[in-house]
Structure formats: structure tokens, C-alpha cells
Write a protein that holds these residues in place. Structure first.
Motif, PDB file in Angstrom:
ATOM      1  N   ARG A   1      -3.090   0.384  -3.824  1.00  0.00           N
ATOM      2  CA  ARG A   1      -2.975  -0.879  -3.093  1.00  0.00           C
ATOM      3  C   ARG A   1      -2.712  -1.968  -4.130  1.00  0.00           C
ATOM      4  O   ARG A   1      -3.444  -2.083  -5.118  1.00  0.00           O
ATOM      5  CB  ARG A   1      -4.264  -1.169  -2.339  1.00  0.00           C
ATOM      6  CG  ARG A   1      -4.259  -2.470  -1.593  1.00  0.00           C
ATOM      7  CD  ARG A   1      -5.566  -2.648  -0.818  1.00  0.00           C
ATOM      8  NE  ARG A   1      -5.735  -4.022  -0.467  1.00  0.00           N
ATOM      9  CZ  ARG A   1      -6.881  -4.693  -0.560  1.00  0.00           C
ATOM     10  NH1 ARG A   1      -7.977  -4.083  -0.964  1.00  0.00           N
ATOM     11  NH2 ARG A   1      -6.933  -5.953  -0.228  1.00  0.00           N
TER      12      ARG A   1
ATOM     13  N   ASP B   1      -6.537  -1.483  -5.955  1.00  0.00           N
ATOM     14  CA  ASP B   1      -7.404  -0.353  -5.622  1.00  0.00           C
ATOM     15  C   ASP B   1      -6.608   0.937  -5.729  1.00  0.00           C
ATOM     16  O   ASP B   1      -5.394   0.929  -5.508  1.00  0.00           O
ATOM     17  CB  ASP B   1      -7.937  -0.526  -4.189  1.00  0.00           C
ATOM     18  CG  ASP B   1      -9.122   0.365  -3.870  1.00  0.00           C
ATOM     19  OD1 ASP B   1      -9.657   1.021  -4.778  1.00  0.00           O
ATOM     20  OD2 ASP B   1      -9.508   0.401  -2.690  1.00  0.00           O
TER      21      ASP B   1
ATOM     22  N   TRP C   1       0.871  -1.173   0.000  1.00  0.00           N
ATOM     23  CA  TRP C   1       0.000   0.000   0.000  1.00  0.00           C
ATOM     24  C   TRP C   1       0.911   1.226   0.000  1.00  0.00           C
ATOM     25  O   TRP C   1       1.755   1.360   0.896  1.00  0.00           O
ATOM     26  CB  TRP C   1      -0.846   0.065   1.258  1.00  0.00           C
ATOM     27  CG  TRP C   1      -1.827  -1.034   1.496  1.00  0.00           C
ATOM     28  CD1 TRP C   1      -1.606  -2.380   1.440  1.00  0.00           C
ATOM     29  CD2 TRP C   1      -3.188  -0.871   1.879  1.00  0.00           C
ATOM     30  NE1 TRP C   1      -2.743  -3.059   1.768  1.00  0.00           N
ATOM     31  CE2 TRP C   1      -3.734  -2.156   2.044  1.00  0.00           C
ATOM     32  CE3 TRP C   1      -3.986   0.246   2.122  1.00  0.00           C
ATOM     33  CZ2 TRP C   1      -5.060  -2.357   2.421  1.00  0.00           C
ATOM     34  CZ3 TRP C   1      -5.307   0.038   2.501  1.00  0.00           C
ATOM     35  CH2 TRP C   1      -5.842  -1.252   2.638  1.00  0.00           C
TER      36      TRP C   1
END
Length: 176
Positions: free
Chosen positions: A169, A158, A133
Motif C-alpha cells: 500500500r 504498509d 494498493w
């Protein structure tokens, strides 16, 4: 359970300056309750891993505040380092052995590789890193500690915008 490397980066791929400073990051505009932010992420974390430089930065910049994490924290170092009062800090050298201990301590929750990039790379090398992330800050540093000094294939899962940050992410694709 998953092992995440959750961090912020400059646009040119550095997580800290050459002097291990995060001053560039702390002046950025982010909503701590916004999309892909630390506050919600941290609720699902049962144990942490930190490199010695990250740990020492936290200690230096914590002031007189109590240790900021309730989760047990494994610090990867070859040196003796102080432990704050009331902190559950354990020292380690081997990511594979520590990952087993961290998983047992975390129960049903996930693991967080706080930093740095070299430590996250060691988890990846051992096949123990599941997700990356990254919150990209609108700044370039020119040099410093790299985000992840390894070649990794990643799949974007994402994306979000959190004020000035572009957040992504990724799933780590393991070689077959």
C-alpha cells in the motif's frame, strides 16, 4: 475521503494480458479475508471508477449473476455500453468532473479506481489519486495492460503477505 487504486499485478507489472484476460489472476491462492484483501477494503468504498475494458470484462465474466457492486459506478468510455439490471452505472469521460460527482455520492466513504492502469494514471495526472494498493501475484505475463503507465513517486505505507500474494500500500507523492 481518499481515492485509491486497488488492483492486482503480475510481478512484471501487468494487470491483464494483451487480450484483456484475468485468467492468470483467478487461479492464484489468496485469502479474501486476509491481510490487504478486497473484502475488507471494499467495505470502506462509496463509489467506483472503471475503464471501459474493465467494465466489459466484468460484464462478460459475471454470467447470469446480478451486478456485483452496491456502490454507484462511473464507467469511463466514449462508447455506448449496456447496463445490467439494477446496477447504478453512470458513464463519464472527464475524471475531474466525475471525481466531484463520485465524492458527493460516496459521502464519508472512499473512492476506488478499479482499473485499468491508464484510468488510474488519469486520476493521478489530475492530482486526484491518493493511494495505490497492489497485490503482486507470483506470475509473469511478459506483456499486457500495464499496472500504471505513468511516472509516479510513491511512499510505502504498509506491506503484507496474503498466501501467495505480496501486498503493498503506497501513498502518492504529489509534485510541489
Amino acid at each position: 475521503m481518499a481515492t485509491h487504486y486497488f488492483t492486482a499485478s503480475s510481478l512484471d507489472g501487468f494487470i491483464a494480458t494483451s487480450e484483456h484476460s484475468l485468467d492468470w489472476l483467478l487461479k492464484q491462492d489468496i485469502d479474501l479475508n486476509g491481510p490487504m484483501a478486497y473484502t475488507e477494503f471494499e467495505k470502506g468504498i462509496g463509489a467506483l471508477a472503471m475503464g471501459a475494458s474493465t467494465y466489459e470484462w466484468v460484464l462478460r465474466n459475471n454470467g447470469d449473476q446480478p451486478w456485483g457492486y452496491v456502490q454507484p459506478t462511473w464507467v469511463f468510455t466514449h462508447r455506448e455500453l449496456p447496463v445490467p439490471d439494477g446496477a447504478d452505472v453512470r458513464f463519464a469521460r472527464d475524471v475531474t468532473a466525475a471525481h466531484t460527482e463520485m465524492s458527493a455520492a460516496a459521502g464519508e466513504l472512499d473512492l476506488w479506481v478499479v482499473g485499468g492502469g491508464e484510468l488510474a494514471g488519469q486520476f493521478a495526472d489530475a492530482g486526484l489519486l491518493d493511494e495505490v494498493w497492489v497485490q503482486y501475484a507470483p506470475v509473469t505475463l511478459g506483456s499486457g495492460a500495464p499496472l500504471l503507465p505513468r511516472e509516479l513517486d510513491l511512499e510505502l505505507l504498509d506491506v503484507a503477505r496474503n498466501r501467495n500474494f505480496m501486498c503493498g500500500r503506497y501513498r502518492v507523492i504529489r509534485p510541489e
